[in-house]
Design a protein around this motif. Structure first.
Motif, PDB file in Angstrom:
ATOM      1  N   ARG A  13       0.843  -1.185   0.000  1.00 23.48           N
ATOM      2  CA  ARG A  13       0.000   0.000   0.000  1.00 23.48           C
ATOM      3  C   ARG A  13       0.883   1.242   0.000  1.00 23.48           C
ATOM      4  O   ARG A  13       2.035   1.194   0.397  1.00 23.48           O
ATOM      5  CB  ARG A  13      -0.900   0.024   1.234  1.00 23.48           C
ATOM      6  CG  ARG A  13      -1.819  -1.186   1.391  1.00 23.48           C
ATOM      7  CD  ARG A  13      -2.658  -1.024   2.642  1.00 23.48           C
ATOM      8  NE  ARG A  13      -3.524  -2.174   2.865  1.00 23.48           N
ATOM      9  CZ  ARG A  13      -4.365  -2.279   3.889  1.00 23.48           C
ATOM     10  NH1 ARG A  13      -4.450  -1.286   4.770  1.00 23.48           N
ATOM     11  NH2 ARG A  13      -5.121  -3.353   4.035  1.00 23.48           N
ATOM     12  N   PRO A  14       0.338   2.349  -0.426  1.00 25.19           N
ATOM     13  CA  PRO A  14       1.103   3.598  -0.305  1.00 25.19           C
ATOM     14  C   PRO A  14       1.440   3.857   1.162  1.00 25.19           C
ATOM     15  O   PRO A  14       0.725   3.418   2.071  1.00 25.19           O
ATOM     16  CB  PRO A  14       0.128   4.649  -0.857  1.00 25.19           C
ATOM     17  CG  PRO A  14      -0.833   3.886  -1.704  1.00 25.19           C
ATOM     18  CD  PRO A  14      -0.977   2.545  -1.060  1.00 25.19           C
ATOM     19  N   PHE A  15       2.521   4.571   1.381  1.00 20.49           N
ATOM     20  CA  PHE A  15       2.946   4.893   2.748  1.00 20.49           C
ATOM     21  C   PHE A  15       2.844   6.398   2.926  1.00 20.49           C
ATOM     22  O   PHE A  15       3.823   7.132   2.728  1.00 20.49           O
ATOM     23  CB  PHE A  15       4.378   4.405   2.972  1.00 20.49           C
ATOM     24  CG  PHE A  15       4.804   4.451   4.426  1.00 20.49           C
ATOM     25  CD1 PHE A  15       4.356   3.504   5.325  1.00 20.49           C
ATOM     26  CD2 PHE A  15       5.661   5.446   4.885  1.00 20.49           C
ATOM     27  CE1 PHE A  15       4.751   3.531   6.654  1.00 20.49           C
ATOM     28  CE2 PHE A  15       6.047   5.487   6.219  1.00 20.49           C
ATOM     29  CZ  PHE A  15       5.594   4.523   7.102  1.00 20.49           C
ATOM     30  N   PRO A  16       1.655   6.885   3.278  1.00 22.65           N
ATOM     31  CA  PRO A  16       1.425   8.333   3.326  1.00 22.65           C
ATOM     32  C   PRO A  16       1.846   8.957   4.649  1.00 22.65           C
ATOM     33  O   PRO A  16       1.138   9.809   5.200  1.00 22.65           O
ATOM     34  CB  PRO A  16      -0.089   8.418   3.146  1.00 22.65           C
ATOM     35  CG  PRO A  16      -0.603   7.207   3.857  1.00 22.65           C
ATOM     36  CD  PRO A  16       0.425   6.120   3.610  1.00 22.65           C
ATOM     37  N   TYR A  17       2.993   8.536   5.182  1.00 17.92           N
ATOM     38  CA  TYR A  17       3.407   9.006   6.503  1.00 17.92           C
ATOM     39  C   TYR A  17       4.820   9.570   6.441  1.00 17.92           C
ATOM     40  O   TYR A  17       5.674   9.108   5.676  1.00 17.92           O
ATOM     41  CB  TYR A  17       3.382   7.861   7.520  1.00 17.92           C
ATOM     42  CG  TYR A  17       2.062   7.144   7.610  1.00 17.92           C
ATOM     43  CD1 TYR A  17       0.985   7.695   8.297  1.00 17.92           C
ATOM     44  CD2 TYR A  17       1.888   5.904   6.998  1.00 17.92           C
ATOM     45  CE1 TYR A  17      -0.235   7.033   8.369  1.00 17.92           C
ATOM     46  CE2 TYR A  17       0.684   5.222   7.069  1.00 17.92           C
ATOM     47  CZ  TYR A  17      -0.379   5.795   7.751  1.00 17.92           C
ATOM     48  OH  TYR A  17      -1.581   5.137   7.827  1.00 17.92           O
ATOM     49  N   ALA A  18       5.067  10.535   7.285  1.00 18.25           N
ATOM     50  CA  ALA A  18       6.410  11.066   7.492  1.00 18.25           C
ATOM     51  C   ALA A  18       6.831  10.723   8.910  1.00 18.25           C
ATOM     52  O   ALA A  18       6.075  10.939   9.860  1.00 18.25           O
ATOM     53  CB  ALA A  18       6.417  12.580   7.287  1.00 18.25           C
ATOM     54  N   LEU A  19       8.027  10.159   9.059  1.00 18.96           N
ATOM     55  CA  LEU A  19       8.566   9.840  10.389  1.00 18.96           C
ATOM     56  C   LEU A  19       9.427  11.006  10.854  1.00 18.96           C
ATOM     57  O   LEU A  19      10.353  11.423  10.151  1.00 18.96           O
ATOM     58  CB  LEU A  19       9.399   8.556  10.346  1.00 18.96           C
ATOM     59  CG  LEU A  19       8.703   7.287   9.860  1.00 18.96           C
ATOM     60  CD1 LEU A  19       9.655   6.094   9.970  1.00 18.96           C
ATOM     61  CD2 LEU A  19       7.428   7.026  10.643  1.00 18.96           C
ATOM     62  N   ARG A  20       9.108  11.534  12.022  1.00 20.54           N
ATOM     63  CA  ARG A  20       9.888  12.643  12.581  1.00 20.54           C
ATOM     64  C   ARG A  20      10.354  12.266  13.982  1.00 20.54           C
ATOM     65  O   ARG A  20       9.568  11.759  14.794  1.00 20.54           O
ATOM     66  CB  ARG A  20       9.052  13.924  12.648  1.00 20.54           C
ATOM     67  CG  ARG A  20       8.605  14.439  11.288  1.00 20.54           C
ATOM     68  CD  ARG A  20       8.351  15.947  11.318  1.00 20.54           C
ATOM     69  NE  ARG A  20       7.359  16.341  12.320  1.00 20.54           N
ATOM     70  CZ  ARG A  20       6.056  16.447  12.052  1.00 20.54           C
ATOM     71  NH1 ARG A  20       5.588  16.170  10.849  1.00 20.54           N
ATOM     72  NH2 ARG A  20       5.219  16.835  12.988  1.00 20.54           N
ATOM     73  N   SER A  76       1.129  12.676   5.936  1.00 16.04           N
ATOM     74  CA  SER A  76       1.864  13.692   5.178  1.00 16.04           C
ATOM     75  C   SER A  76       1.146  14.168   3.930  1.00 16.04           C
ATOM     76  O   SER A  76       1.545  15.166   3.336  1.00 16.04           O
ATOM     77  CB  SER A  76       3.238  13.130   4.774  1.00 16.04           C
ATOM     78  OG  SER A  76       3.086  11.944   4.002  1.00 16.04           O
ATOM     79  N   ASP A  77       0.102  13.440   3.494  1.00 19.18           N
ATOM     80  CA  ASP A  77      -0.533  13.853   2.242  1.00 19.18           C
ATOM     81  C   ASP A  77      -2.051  13.862   2.331  1.00 19.18           C
ATOM     82  O   ASP A  77      -2.751  13.629   1.353  1.00 19.18           O
ATOM     83  CB  ASP A  77      -0.102  12.919   1.106  1.00 19.18           C
ATOM     84  CG  ASP A  77      -0.521  11.471   1.340  1.00 19.18           C
ATOM     85  OD1 ASP A  77      -1.078  11.197   2.418  1.00 19.18           O
ATOM     86  OD2 ASP A  77      -0.306  10.641   0.439  1.00 19.18           O
ATOM     87  N   SER A  78      -2.563  14.130   3.534  1.00 21.91           N
ATOM     88  CA  SER A  78      -4.011  14.177   3.686  1.00 21.91           C
ATOM     89  C   SER A  78      -4.377  15.134   4.810  1.00 21.91           C
ATOM     90  O   SER A  78      -3.519  15.614   5.554  1.00 21.91           O
ATOM     91  CB  SER A  78      -4.568  12.778   3.980  1.00 21.91           C
ATOM     92  OG  SER A  78      -4.056  12.293   5.208  1.00 21.91           O
ATOM     93  N   VAL A  79      -5.652  15.387   4.934  1.00 21.70           N
ATOM     94  CA  VAL A  79      -6.177  16.252   5.981  1.00 21.70           C
ATOM     95  C   VAL A  79      -7.124  15.426   6.836  1.00 21.70           C
ATOM     96  O   VAL A  79      -7.918  14.640   6.303  1.00 21.70           O
ATOM     97  CB  VAL A  79      -6.911  17.463   5.388  1.00 21.70           C
ATOM     98  CG1 VAL A  79      -7.522  18.322   6.492  1.00 21.70           C
ATOM     99  CG2 VAL A  79      -5.963  18.286   4.524  1.00 21.70           C
ATOM    100  N   ALA A  80      -7.045  15.580   8.149  1.00 21.45           N
ATOM    101  CA  ALA A  80      -7.928  14.832   9.034  1.00 21.45           C
ATOM    102  C   ALA A  80      -9.368  15.283   8.845  1.00 21.45           C
ATOM    103  O   ALA A  80      -9.641  16.466   8.617  1.00 21.45           O
ATOM    104  CB  ALA A  80      -7.499  15.027  10.482  1.00 21.45           C
TER     105      ALA A  80
END
Length: 458
Positions: A13-20, A76-80
């Motif tokens: 699946r796409p990984f729409p997350y940023a790890l900080r 990282s690429d969406s809005v809640a």
């Protein structure tokens, strides 16, 4: 402590997350927004109370002492959606701090301690845990750490990342009505025990634990919150003092505090019961003396403790062994070897000898065949072949340069402290013996002088 429920999936699946990643800290005396949101996410994952501003400040203060570094996974690429937590709240959390592990013979080995692992229910099975764990373990190895460690809320998650159970703890109930009768009363009467205010443990804890840590094989460093919890002065859930917690200190012949116990009464309709909150003893004499004190408490029928060692001197010191009852045995410390030569060369051995092992590691940190040669208790560990990280160590043809034993990194990590023997894992089908007698020779080399015991949850 870890509470992730992540499981692997075959579907990409796409990984729409940023790890900080960032340190837990104050900035100009205030909690940065990213830290406050991360704390809220951890509380959600562990079903804790929503942190108040005062609780959050206390949390940051203690974690800053430990030098804790945390990671959050952020959309990282969406809005809640309207009304939901915003994207400033991480959907997964992870943290580490670094302390030491007692590996025997006076050696305290630096370790990478992983904790606060959560994945929000609505974002599971998307590779978040694997992404955070893989990145963190690689960075820990690059930083020169030979071993990572954690304690797990769930027992089926961390084996696939190379972690193996290294120590256990026992829940015990000790019947003490009328006191504890000892085979040799003098053994439980060394030094003196005196009552103290529980609040004194807040300042005494670190010095006492340092003695215990240096004395106890398998002990791992404690984080700063421990002294608050042990003294009843606060926890991750509340900063309200525990009003019914009591304390007693053990003094050695020189008048120094080398142990303590904090305890509180429990509501039990069947019999009057006291529960141990924390018990630290830097010597066998202090340990039995503190139990002798607990046995002398008036109107108490039973003492409960959830962190007793698997091999407990108290059980064998008591005349009535049946008054000592184990109610549970559960895994506590999980280890993950990142650097086989460094980890094995660091520990002490009771017997000289040599053996060649093959280790499989799906993550590639510790794969290969290794020759272990022990002379006068010290090991030289030589890597013999290139990494075979994709190979199953138990599959036919998996041996390289004729290793005498084949195992996975999970098994080697469990064997590291000697809390389980190779013959047990071989009988369980988890180790393959390529040369007759290799299991017995491995156990002879790795057998510890003492059973490992860890007194720290994290």
């Amino acid at each position: 402590m870890t509470a992730a429920h992540e499981t692997s999936t075959r579907n990409q699946r796409p990984f729409p997350y940023a790890l900080r990643s960032f340190s837990i800290r104050f900035v100009d005396g205030e909690i940065p927004g990213e830290v406050a949101h991360w704390i809220q996410a951890v509380a959600l994952g562990f079903y804790g109370n929503a942190p108040t501003p005062d609780m959050s400040k206390h949390y940051v203060h203690t974690e800053q002492v430990d030098g804790r570094v945390v990671t959050g996974a952020y959309l990282s690429d969406s809005v809640a959606p309207a009304g939901a937590w915003g994207v400033e709240y991480p959907v997964a959390t992870y943290a580490y701090h670094r302390k030491t592990l007692n590996i025997g013979s006076g050696t305290l080995l630096p370790v990478h301690q992983i904790t606060a692992v959560t994945v929000r229910p609505s974002h599971r099975r998307r590779g978040l845990l694997r992404a955070m764990m893989s990145s963190d373990l690689a960075q820990a190895k690059a930083a020169g750490l030979a071993i990572a460690a954690l304690t797990a809320t769930e027992a089926t998650i961390y084996g696939r990342f190379g972690f193996g159970v290294a120590t256990h703890e026992c829940g015990v109930e000790v019947t003490v009505k009328g006191g504890i009768a000892f085979h040799h009363p003098a053994a439980a009467a060394r030094g003196t025990v005196e009552v103290a205010d529980a609040s004194t443990i807040l300042d005494l804890h670190n010095d006492v634990f340092a003695k215990v840590h240096g004395f106890t094989y398998g002990s791992i460093g404690r984080h700063d919150m421990y002294r608050h919890t042990a003294s009843g002065q606060g926890s991750y859930e509340s900063m309200d003092p525990v009003k019914n917690i009591r304390a007693a200190l053990h003094y050695n012949a020189a008048g120094e505090v080398d142990g303590y116990v904090t305890y509180k009464p429990l509501e039990d309709a069947a019999r009057s019961t006291v529960e141990i909150v924390d018990l630290l003893a830097a010597t066998e004499g202090a340990y039995l003396a503190l139990w002798n004190f607990l046995g002398s408490l008036d109107l108490i029928d039973c003492i409960k403790w959830g962190q007793a060692p698997e091999v407990d001197p108290l059980e064998w010191a008591m005349v009535s062994k049946r008054d000592y009852k184990r109610t549970k045995t559960e895994d506590l410390l999980w280890l993950r070897i990142l650097d086989v030569p460094a980890a094995l060369a660091a520990r002490h051995y009771q017997q000289d000898g040599s053996i060649t092992i093959h280790v499989g590691d799906p993550l590639g940190h510790a794969s290969g065949s290794f020759r272990i040669t022990v002379v006068e208790g010290s090991a030289t560990v030589t890597k013999l072949v290139e990494d075979l990280s994709a190979q199953d160590p138990l599959a036919p043809g998996s041996s390289a340069q004729d290793p005498e034993l084949s195992m996975g990194i999970v098994e080697l990590s469990s064997l590291y402290l000697g809390g389980v023997e190779a013959r047990t894992l071989a009988a369980a089908g988890r180790i393959h013996e390529n040369s007759a007698g290799a299991v017995a020779r491995f156990d002879a080399l790795f057998r510890p002088a003492h059973a490992p015991h860890c007194l720290t949850h994290f």
